[in-house]
Design an enzyme around this catalytic site. Sequence first.
Site, PDB file in Angstrom:
ATOM      1  N   PHE A 149       0.939  -1.227  -0.222  1.00 52.17           N
ATOM      2  CA  PHE A 149      -0.109  -0.005   0.210  1.00 52.17           C
ATOM      3  C   PHE A 149       1.060   1.353  -0.065  1.00 52.17           C
ATOM      4  CE2 PHE A 149      -3.016   3.185   1.816  1.00 52.17           C
ATOM      5  CZ  PHE A 149      -4.060   2.996   1.061  1.00 52.17           C
ATOM      6  N   ASP A 226       1.452  -5.045   8.354  1.00 50.06           N
ATOM      7  CA  ASP A 226       0.091  -4.251   8.066  1.00 50.06           C
ATOM      8  C   ASP A 226      -1.184  -5.228   8.280  1.00 50.06           C
ATOM      9  OD1 ASP A 226      -1.940  -3.018   7.142  1.00 50.06           O
ATOM     10  OD2 ASP A 226      -0.658  -1.470   5.782  1.00 50.06           O
ATOM     11  N   TYR A 251     -11.498   0.842  10.429  1.00 48.87           N
ATOM     12  CA  TYR A 251     -12.575   1.193   9.695  1.00 48.87           C
ATOM     13  C   TYR A 251     -12.954   0.195   8.712  1.00 48.87           C
ATOM     14  CZ  TYR A 251      -8.674   3.369   7.121  1.00 48.87           C
ATOM     15  OH  TYR A 251      -7.710   3.593   6.318  1.00 48.87           O
ATOM     16  N   LYS A 252     -12.593  -0.891   8.459  1.00 48.68           N
ATOM     17  CA  LYS A 252     -12.945  -1.788   7.355  1.00 48.68           C
ATOM     18  C   LYS A 252     -13.604  -2.892   8.080  1.00 48.68           C
ATOM     19  CE  LYS A 252      -8.663  -0.852   4.963  1.00 48.68           C
ATOM     20  NZ  LYS A 252      -8.947   0.295   4.149  1.00 48.68           N
ATOM     21  N   ARG A 400     -12.763  -4.651  -6.887  1.00 51.94           N
ATOM     22  CA  ARG A 400     -12.548  -5.410  -5.655  1.00 51.94           C
ATOM     23  C   ARG A 400     -13.826  -5.737  -5.277  1.00 51.94           C
ATOM     24  NH1 ARG A 400      -8.539  -2.774  -1.210  1.00 51.94           N
ATOM     25  NH2 ARG A 400     -10.049  -1.365  -1.278  1.00 51.94           N
TER      26      ARG A 400
END
Length: 426
Positions: A149, A226, A251-252, A400
Site C-alpha cells: 500500500f 500491516d 474502519y474496514k 475489488r
Amino acid sequence: MTEASTPIESAEDEHRRVAGISAPDLLSEARRLDTADPLAHHLDAFVDAPGVTAYLDGNSLGRPLKELPEKVGAFIREDWGTRLIRSWDEQWMALPMQLGDRIAEIALGAAAGQTVVADSTSVLLYKLMRAAVAARPGRDEIVIEAGNFPTDRFIAAGIAKETGAALRWIEPDGVAGVTASDVAAVVSERTALVVLSHVDYRSGALADMPAITSVVHDAGALMLWDLCHSVGVVPMQLDEWGVDLAVGCTYKYLNGGPGSPAFAYLRAEHHGTVTQPIHGWWSAADIFAMGPEYAPVGGIRQLLSGTPPVMSMLAMQGMLDLIEAEGIAAVRAKSISLTDFAVRAYDELLAPLGVRLLTSRDAAHRGGHITIGHDSFQQVTQQLWGEGIIPDFRFPDGIRLGLSPLSTSHEETLRGILAVRDALTA
C-alpha cells in the site's frame, strides 16, 4: 430486512437471467447458503442504505451498526455532556489500552498489555518503523514489497532517507503475493526491518505470517505486519507466531467509521528497547508531572503521543461485540463461503466475457475480498455506483469485491456480480 437482504427481483425473473448463461442455478445456491448461514441474523444489525442494492466495499469502509446513533447520543448526553472532564479520570484515560486489549483478545491472538488504539495508521506505521530501525543499530536496510500500500512504501522511503538506510524491494507474483521464499531471497545481516501486509490490498493474497516472521527472525531483523485488510476477518496468533510489531486500521472489518483510529501491537519483550520517536505527553511516565524532560512510561502506553480520539473509538466497539459473540473462526468461515461463492459466480458469469481473476482460488491463500480485472472496469465502476452497486476500483483495471461477513449475504454478492456482467454486455 436491510437493503442487502431483500430479494434481487422475482424468483422467476432471476432464474430466467441466470438460465440464459447456461450456468448452474447460482441464485438458488446463494439462497441456500444464506438460509444455512449461522451469521445471517446479523444482516439486520446494520444501517440501511436507501438506493444501495449491493454494498461490496466493506474492506474499504464497513457499514455502521443501527445501534450507533443511540450510543453516540448517550456519550454526548452523559459521558461528555454530564460528566464533562471527570470522564477522563473515570474512563477515557484507560480507553486506548482497554480497547487495544479487546482487539488483541478478539482478533489478534495476543495477550493484554501489547496493543493500543491511538493515531492514524500512517502515524503508527511511522512510529513503529522508525523505532524498529533504531532498535537494530549497524543494520541499514528496510525490506518492503514493491506493490505494498502506498502509505507503507512512502513512510518506509521517508525513514530510509532520514536514517541513511537503503530500501530492498520484494516483487512477488501478483496473485500469490509475498512468500517466505521471496523474503528469504532478500533478507541478510544488513536487514533491520521487514514490512509486509498480511492481506494484499489489491489481490487479497494472504501471506504466511508465521513462516515469513520466522525467516525474518533467522536473519536477525524485526518484522512489522500491516493488518489493515485482515483484522476482524482473518484469525491470527501474533504472540504464538513471534510477531514483533503490527499496525491495523479499524474502519474496514471493525466498522469504526471514516477516520477511526488505528491500533499498534508491540511485543512485550520489546517494551523499553523499541522506543517510538514522537514524544508526546501521553507517553510520559507521569502524564501530569509536566516536567522539563521527557521520560517514557514503560508499558504499551509508550506508543501514545497526544490526546487520544475518544469519540472516534465509539463505533468499533459494537462490531467488536459481534465478533466476540460469534468468534473470529466463525467470521472467517463465512468469509470463505462468500469468497468461494464469488469465485464460482465469476467462473460462470464473468470469465466468458474476458474478465480475469486476480485473486487465488485457494481460500487458504486469500483474505476477505477478491479482485477481478478488465480493461473497462474504471468506467464500469462509475456506472455501477450510479446504479446502487458499490464495489471499488483499484488502478489500473481491477474491481475489488469486499465481502464483509457479518453485513454481506451470498445473494447480495451475486447481485453485484450480475451487475458487473450486465454492464459488460449492455
